[in-house]
Every structure is written in C-alpha cells, then in structure tokens.
Write an enzyme that holds these catalytic residues in place. Structure first.
Site, mmCIF file in Angstrom:
data_model
loop_
_atom_site.group_PDB
_atom_site.id
_atom_site.type_symbol
_atom_site.label_atom_id
_atom_site.label_comp_id
_atom_site.label_asym_id
_atom_site.label_seq_id
_atom_site.Cartn_x
_atom_site.Cartn_y
_atom_site.Cartn_z
ATOM 1 N N HIS A 176 0.848 -1.206 0.000
ATOM 2 C CA HIS A 176 0.000 0.000 0.000
ATOM 3 C C HIS A 176 0.883 1.255 0.000
ATOM 4 C CE1 HIS A 176 -3.190 -2.575 2.230
ATOM 5 N NE2 HIS A 176 -3.659 -2.341 1.016
ATOM 6 N N LYS A 178 -18.329 -5.589 7.403
ATOM 7 C CA LYS A 178 -17.116 -6.369 7.127
ATOM 8 C C LYS A 178 -16.416 -6.690 8.441
ATOM 9 C CE LYS A 178 -14.627 -5.951 2.753
ATOM 10 N NZ LYS A 178 -13.592 -5.170 2.050
ATOM 11 N N ARG A 238 -1.553 -5.695 -8.620
ATOM 12 C CA ARG A 238 -0.401 -6.565 -8.375
ATOM 13 C C ARG A 238 -0.283 -7.559 -9.520
ATOM 14 N NH1 ARG A 238 -2.821 -7.827 -2.620
ATOM 15 N NH2 ARG A 238 -4.523 -7.935 -4.094
ATOM 16 N N SER A 266 -3.002 -7.599 2.623
ATOM 17 C CA SER A 266 -3.271 -7.513 4.063
ATOM 18 C C SER A 266 -3.631 -8.886 4.618
ATOM 19 C CB SER A 266 -4.430 -6.552 4.340
ATOM 20 O OG SER A 266 -4.091 -5.247 3.955
HETATM 21 O O1 PNS Z 1 -8.626 -2.759 -1.029
HETATM 22 P P1 PNS Z 1 -9.983 -3.267 -0.626
HETATM 23 O O2 PNS Z 1 -10.062 -3.584 0.809
HETATM 24 O O3 PNS Z 1 -10.420 -4.383 -1.521
HETATM 25 O O4 PNS Z 1 -10.989 -2.009 -0.874
HETATM 26 C C1 PNS Z 1 -12.298 -2.180 -1.294
HETATM 27 C C2 PNS Z 1 -13.047 -0.832 -1.319
HETATM 28 C C3 PNS Z 1 -13.061 -0.209 0.054
HETATM 29 C C4 PNS Z 1 -12.375 0.110 -2.297
HETATM 30 C C5 PNS Z 1 -14.492 -1.131 -1.811
HETATM 31 O O5 PNS Z 1 -15.026 -2.183 -1.060
HETATM 32 C C6 PNS Z 1 -15.424 0.063 -1.740
HETATM 33 O O6 PNS Z 1 -15.270 1.031 -2.454
HETATM 34 N N1 PNS Z 1 -16.398 -0.015 -0.826
HETATM 35 C C7 PNS Z 1 -17.391 1.028 -0.626
HETATM 36 C C8 PNS Z 1 -18.773 0.586 -1.120
HETATM 37 C C9 PNS Z 1 -18.944 0.864 -2.595
HETATM 38 O O7 PNS Z 1 -18.820 1.961 -3.068
HETATM 39 N N2 PNS Z 1 -19.290 -0.224 -3.351
HETATM 40 C C10 PNS Z 1 -19.495 -0.116 -4.780
HETATM 41 C C11 PNS Z 1 -18.226 -0.328 -5.586
HETATM 42 S S1 PNS Z 1 -17.627 -1.979 -5.409
#
Ligand code: PNS
Length: 161
Positions: free
Chosen positions: A18, A42, A91, A129
C-alpha cells in the site's frame, strides 16, 4: 488540493505494498486522500481507529497525503471530496476481475468517476493484508511486509518475531 485523487481500501492493516502505491500516487497527483472503509458489515482484524493510527504513523513522509474514513458508497465520498479520481493498485492478473467489476460498478453510479491503476513494485506483487494477517497469526516474520506500527500491533496481538 488541486488534482486530488482518492486511494480507498480496508487497510486491515496497511502493508508495504500500500505504501508503495501511495508514494507513487503522491508523486503524480497534487494530493492523495487515503480513504479507509469504515463498514460495520465487514469483519476487520483491527478497528478503524487502529487502522487510521497505522496509516498516520506510516505516511508522515508524504505531506500531500491526508487520511480519512468513509462509509457507504465510494462515489458519494468522492463527490464530498470534490474529485472524480480514484487510485487502485494492481499486483497480478488475479486482481483484474475484482478491480474491473468495482470500476464498472462505480462508473455506472457516476459516469464521471475515473479509476487510475498503478502497478506496485514487483517485490510487493504477492503481498496483501490478508497474507500479512495470516503469516502474523502463525507467528511468522512480518517486519519486511508491513510498516513498523502495523507490524508491532500484529506481533502484540499474535506474538511472534
Ligand atoms: O482494497 P480493498 O479492501 O479491496 O478495498 C475495497 C473498497 C473499500 C475500495 C471497496 O469495497 C469500496 O469502495 N467499498 C465502498 C462501497 C462501494 O462503493 N461499493 C461499490 C463499488 S464496489
């Protein structure tokens, strides 16, 4: 901040991968909002306050970076921040499906939103993570995978080197 981009994620916890992406983004964009998802649905290992503390301790060297939390939809948070730029790290090819799905979902919600993908350094291409949490839970070495604040908290939680 002009030309601000949002780097959203769970950051549970922040890894060196990150940090690599945030450093790259901070060189490209005027400002970077690191946005920590605060979503009760979550299951996280670390509560949001701790995830924020690890980020604060790890990003002190990047003055054009701010750290915030968000809940609900990312598109709404982006609107609140006054930007249409999202950064995501890539990645390996295995990231693509998930990222493609998220980007197109966000685009349906707000056609003006643009997601910019930055490729992580090859040495972090395996790192996540969840992998750091798993290694730490079996008391494996994690000092080279996560920044000191996160690594220390993981060691405290699970024991280990
Ligand atoms: O790196 P991660 O943990 O996979 O991040 C995921 C994240 C936080 C970017 C994603 O879950 C998110 O944007 N959540 C907010 C809800 C949302 O907007 N959902 C619609 C798009 S998937």
């Amino acid at each position: 901040m002009k030309n601000t981009a949002i780097y959203p994620g769970s950051f549970d916890p922040i890894t060196n991968g990150h940090i690599d992406i945030i450093e790259r983004a901070s060189r490209i964009f005027g400002g970077v909002v690191v946005a920590v998802l605060n979503n009760d649905e979550k299951k996280h290992l670390f509560p949001v306050a701790e995830r924020l503390a690890f980020l604060r301790a790890s990003l002190k060297h990047l003055p054009n970076t701010v750290i915030k939390t968000f809940d609900g939809l990312l598109v709404n948070f982006a609107e609140k921040c006054g930007t249409n730029l999202i950064i995501r790290g890539l990645r390996m090819v295995s990231d693509f499906d998930y990222e493609f799905q998220m980007t197109l979902t966000n685009r349906q919600l707000n056609p003006d939103l643009e997601t910019v993908f930055l490729m992580t350094d090859a040495k972090y291409s395996f790192l996540s993570s969840s992998l750091v949490r798993q290694v730490a839970s079996f008391r494996g070495k994690i000092g080279h995978l996560a920044p000191p604040a996160a690594a220390a908290a993981l060691k405290k939680k699970f024991g280990g080197k």
